[in-house]
Enzyme design. Structure first.
Site, PDB file in Angstrom:
ATOM      1  N   HIS A 108     -18.424 -52.673   7.148  1.00 31.80           N
ATOM      2  CA  HIS A 108     -18.779 -51.789   8.087  1.00 31.80           C
ATOM      3  C   HIS A 108     -17.834 -51.894   9.455  1.00 31.80           C
ATOM      4  CE1 HIS A 108     -20.682 -49.458  11.282  1.00 31.80           C
ATOM      5  NE2 HIS A 108     -20.873 -50.678  12.027  1.00 31.80           N
ATOM      6  N   HIS A 120     -15.249 -49.650  11.433  1.00 34.83           N
ATOM      7  CA  HIS A 120     -14.792 -49.824  12.948  1.00 34.83           C
ATOM      8  C   HIS A 120     -13.102 -50.082  12.975  1.00 34.83           C
ATOM      9  CE1 HIS A 120     -18.365 -49.533  15.298  1.00 34.83           C
ATOM     10  NE2 HIS A 120     -18.857 -50.522  14.399  1.00 34.83           N
ATOM     11  N   GLU A 129     -20.630 -45.056  16.589  1.00 27.38           N
ATOM     12  CA  GLU A 129     -21.273 -45.611  15.427  1.00 27.38           C
ATOM     13  C   GLU A 129     -21.684 -44.250  14.374  1.00 27.38           C
ATOM     14  OE1 GLU A 129     -21.654 -48.403  13.987  1.00 27.38           O
ATOM     15  OE2 GLU A 129     -21.379 -49.738  15.551  1.00 27.38           O
ATOM     16  N   SER A 132     -18.361 -45.955   6.743  1.00 27.41           N
ATOM     17  CA  SER A 132     -18.447 -47.177   5.930  1.00 27.41           C
ATOM     18  C   SER A 132     -19.531 -47.084   4.891  1.00 27.41           C
ATOM     19  CB  SER A 132     -18.757 -48.378   6.777  1.00 27.41           C
ATOM     20  OG  SER A 132     -20.090 -48.441   7.343  1.00 27.41           O
TER      21      SER A 132
HETATM   22  N1  NLE Z   1     -25.042 -48.021   6.854  1.00 30.39           N
HETATM   23  C1  NLE Z   1     -23.543 -48.590   7.090  1.00 30.39           C
HETATM   24  C2  NLE Z   1     -23.009 -48.847   5.754  1.00 30.39           C
HETATM   25  O1  NLE Z   1     -23.652 -48.998   4.961  1.00 30.39           O
HETATM   26  O2  NLE Z   1     -21.849 -49.636   5.839  1.00 30.39           O
HETATM   27  C3  NLE Z   1     -23.710 -49.916   8.242  1.00 30.39           C
HETATM   28  C4  NLE Z   1     -24.163 -49.378   9.561  1.00 30.39           C
HETATM   29  C5  NLE Z   1     -24.141 -50.490  10.477  1.00 30.39           C
HETATM   30  C6  NLE Z   1     -24.624 -50.247  11.867  1.00 30.39           C
HETATM   31 FE   FE2 Z   2     -21.048 -50.851  14.020  1.00 34.16          FE
END
Ligand code: NLE
Ligand code: FE2
Length: 294
Positions: free
Chosen positions: A162, A167, A208, A227
């Site tokens: 993630h 990011h 986000e 992500s």
């Molecule tokens: N749900 C995201 C993932 O599976 O990569 C991560 C989120 C974190 C805020």
């Molecule tokens: Fe994040």
């Protein structure tokens, strides 16, 4: 990212400075001693890090590299289809490896000439003000562990996939980093916890989990969608509301599953104008006024 109010496993620091990560009920790694040992080791390395040091080197295992490969391979085509143009530009500039977990310190070196951002390792919860405040200094707090191999497509916990695939590709593009820095400046400017919470909710629903209209459909620009190979296929079917500061800053969310409410900008420049403009100028008073209007 790893912040207050989000899913995070509490950490306990022992007398010798080592850290134990307290995975909760229902965590996929709870009954996996090897995974728990990895989480403790990686968190301990972060706890021993000091500002100014490069992020610690992690000896990722073959199994962890394999999770990275599975997720990156799955996201490869999905990004082309569902990610916004600015993210794809950042991804191209960043040139992230898809075949092994990269080290945060190398990524900071790669980001330096692009935007000047650098990662710093988080052992666990980083309090909101520290997490966002660091963005004003182009510092991004990040975890280094890999999600459990049984849940590659979605985890509520921010892991290195993630932080880096979500990011990192945005930290490589100035159109995004201007927004991150503005959020950081806002978090340092506001005084009350209520105003800080409002700033952080706007962050949640934009950097986000934000989505944006492009000529060929709705695209994701939020790192949490970008992500997750699972969530990225579903976001178009969620309740899509128009970008609205008062609504974003006062809407509650549940971090433990796919986000059911998303806010769509009409264009990336609307994000820059409305959200960037908000973070550039917001104060406790202006936020209180927005809350009354909500
Ligand atoms: N749900 C995201 C993932 O599976 O990569 C991560 C989120 C974190 C805020
Ligand atoms: Fe994040």
């Amino acid at each position: 990212m790893f912040e207050e109010g989000q899913y995070f496993a509490p950490i306990v620091t022992k007398g010798d400075g080592s850290v134990s990560v307290q995975l909760g009920e229902g965590h996929p790694g709870l009954e996996d001693p090897e995974y728990r040992e990895r989480r403790d080791r990686i968190a301990t390395a972060a706890a021993q890090w000091r500002p100014g040091d490069p992020a610690p080197l992690i000896d990722y295992t073959d199994a962890e590299h394999e999770v990275w490969r599975v997720v990156c391979a799955d996201l490869h085509e999905k990004h082309r289809e569902y990610a916004c143009r600015e993210y794809l530009d950042g991804k191209e500039a960043f040139g992230l490896a898809e075949d092994h977990v990269p080290q945060l310190h190398e990524l900071s070196e790669a980001l330096a000439p692009l935007t000047g951002f650098a990662y710093q390792p988080a052992a666990g919860l980083v309090p909101l003000r520290d997490f966002y405040g660091a963005l004003a200094d182009k510092r991004f707090w990040a975890t280094q562990y890999v999600r459990h191999h049984s849940v590659p497509l979605y985890t509520p916990e921010p892991d290195v996939l993630h932080e880096v695939v979500g990011h990192g590709n945005t930290l490589a593009d100035r159109r995004f980093t201007d927004l991150y820095e503005a959020a950081g400046a806002a978090a340092r400017r506001v005084e009350s916890d209520e105003a800080l919470e409002f700033v952080s909710k706007v962050f949640w629903f934009t950097l986000e989990f934000g989505v944006v209209h492009e000529s060929d459909g709705l695209k994701a620009y939020g790192a949490g969608i970008l992500s997750s190979p699972g969530e990225i296929e579903e976001f178009r079917h969620m309740a899509i509301r128009p970008l609205d500061l008062a609504d974003m800053g006062t809407t509650d969310y549940d971090i433990t599953h796919y986000q059911e409410v998303l806010f769509a900008a009409s264009s990336f420049s609307q994000i820059q104008d409305v959200v960037g403009g908000f973070w550039d100028t917001c104060t406790d008073d202006s936020i209180a006024a927005l809350k009354v209007a909500a």
